[in-house]
Design an enzyme around this catalytic site. Sequence first.
Site, PDB file in Angstrom:
ATOM      1  N   ASP A  30       0.845  -1.192   0.000  1.00  0.00           N
ATOM      2  CA  ASP A  30       0.000   0.000   0.000  1.00  0.00           C
ATOM      3  C   ASP A  30       0.885   1.248   0.000  1.00  0.00           C
ATOM      4  O   ASP A  30       1.893   1.321   0.704  1.00  0.00           O
ATOM      5  CB  ASP A  30      -0.925   0.007   1.226  1.00  0.00           C
ATOM      6  N   ILE A  31       0.496   2.233  -0.788  1.00  0.00           N
ATOM      7  CA  ILE A  31       1.285   3.461  -0.908  1.00  0.00           C
ATOM      8  C   ILE A  31       1.227   4.283   0.378  1.00  0.00           C
ATOM      9  O   ILE A  31       2.108   5.103   0.628  1.00  0.00           O
ATOM     10  CB  ILE A  31       0.789   4.283  -2.129  1.00  0.00           C
ATOM     11  N   HIS A 100     -10.213  -5.326  -3.333  1.00  0.00           N
ATOM     12  CA  HIS A 100      -8.887  -5.667  -2.821  1.00  0.00           C
ATOM     13  C   HIS A 100      -9.015  -6.011  -1.353  1.00  0.00           C
ATOM     14  O   HIS A 100      -9.829  -5.431  -0.637  1.00  0.00           O
ATOM     15  CB  HIS A 100      -7.907  -4.504  -3.013  1.00  0.00           C
TER      16      HIS A 100
HETATM   17  P1  5GP Z   1      -9.734   1.379  -0.013  1.00  0.00           P
HETATM   18  O1  5GP Z   1      -9.859   2.723   0.645  1.00  0.00           O
HETATM   19  O2  5GP Z   1     -10.389   1.398  -1.366  1.00  0.00           O
HETATM   20  O3  5GP Z   1     -10.194   0.244   0.836  1.00  0.00           O
HETATM   21  O4  5GP Z   1      -8.189   1.134  -0.202  1.00  0.00           O
HETATM   22  C1  5GP Z   1      -7.464   1.675  -1.259  1.00  0.00           C
HETATM   23  C2  5GP Z   1      -6.007   1.599  -0.853  1.00  0.00           C
HETATM   24  O5  5GP Z   1      -5.230   1.785  -2.009  1.00  0.00           O
HETATM   25  C3  5GP Z   1      -5.603   2.696   0.152  1.00  0.00           C
HETATM   26  O6  5GP Z   1      -5.086   2.089   1.327  1.00  0.00           O
HETATM   27  C4  5GP Z   1      -4.557   3.495  -0.607  1.00  0.00           C
HETATM   28  O7  5GP Z   1      -3.496   3.926   0.221  1.00  0.00           O
HETATM   29  C5  5GP Z   1      -4.089   2.524  -1.677  1.00  0.00           C
HETATM   30  N1  5GP Z   1      -3.654   3.162  -2.901  1.00  0.00           N
HETATM   31  C6  5GP Z   1      -4.319   4.135  -3.585  1.00  0.00           C
HETATM   32  N2  5GP Z   1      -3.628   4.478  -4.690  1.00  0.00           N
HETATM   33  C7  5GP Z   1      -2.512   3.688  -4.691  1.00  0.00           C
HETATM   34  C8  5GP Z   1      -1.406   3.582  -5.602  1.00  0.00           C
HETATM   35  O8  5GP Z   1      -1.303   4.271  -6.620  1.00  0.00           O
HETATM   36  N3  5GP Z   1      -0.443   2.669  -5.288  1.00  0.00           N
HETATM   37  C9  5GP Z   1      -0.535   1.877  -4.166  1.00  0.00           C
HETATM   38  N4  5GP Z   1       0.475   1.008  -3.964  1.00  0.00           N
HETATM   39  N5  5GP Z   1      -1.560   1.947  -3.303  1.00  0.00           N
HETATM   40  C10 5GP Z   1      -2.542   2.857  -3.571  1.00  0.00           C
END
Ligand code: 5GP
Length: 114
Positions: A30-31, A100
Amino acid sequence: MQDSIFLKIIRREIPATIEFEDDEVIAIHDINPVAPIHILIIPKKLIPTANDIQPEDAPLVGKMFLVAKQIAAAKGLSERGYRLVMNVGKDGGQTVYHIHLHLIGGKALPFATA
Ligand code: 5GP
């Protein structure tokens, strides 16, 4: 055709640290990690949210958990534990509309409902 930031990563249009990859699943760091280990397990098939998972996706979704388990073991987390989370939609805090599993660990995590 739908796209997502994760499809861009799969196509190598955006860099990411890849922990695992095969023809169905990719796992990336995760970034914006919330714990020492924070890895996202992502199917290469774009399924926007858990609401969109179909019966025929069951093996793929099951594989996401098997990949998570393998990564957790490789990182030494099996015994001490970790968290697997899938956020769903706006109220669930989902920001990337491509399902994810978050694998989060490496520290004791407080129980949280929100
Ligand atoms: P959600 O909020 O949809 O459950 O999680 C999305 C996750 O994707 C977040 O934890 C966010 O930090 C991660 N994320 C968003 N954009 C990127 C990216 O470009 N690269 C990576 N490695 N992680 C990302």
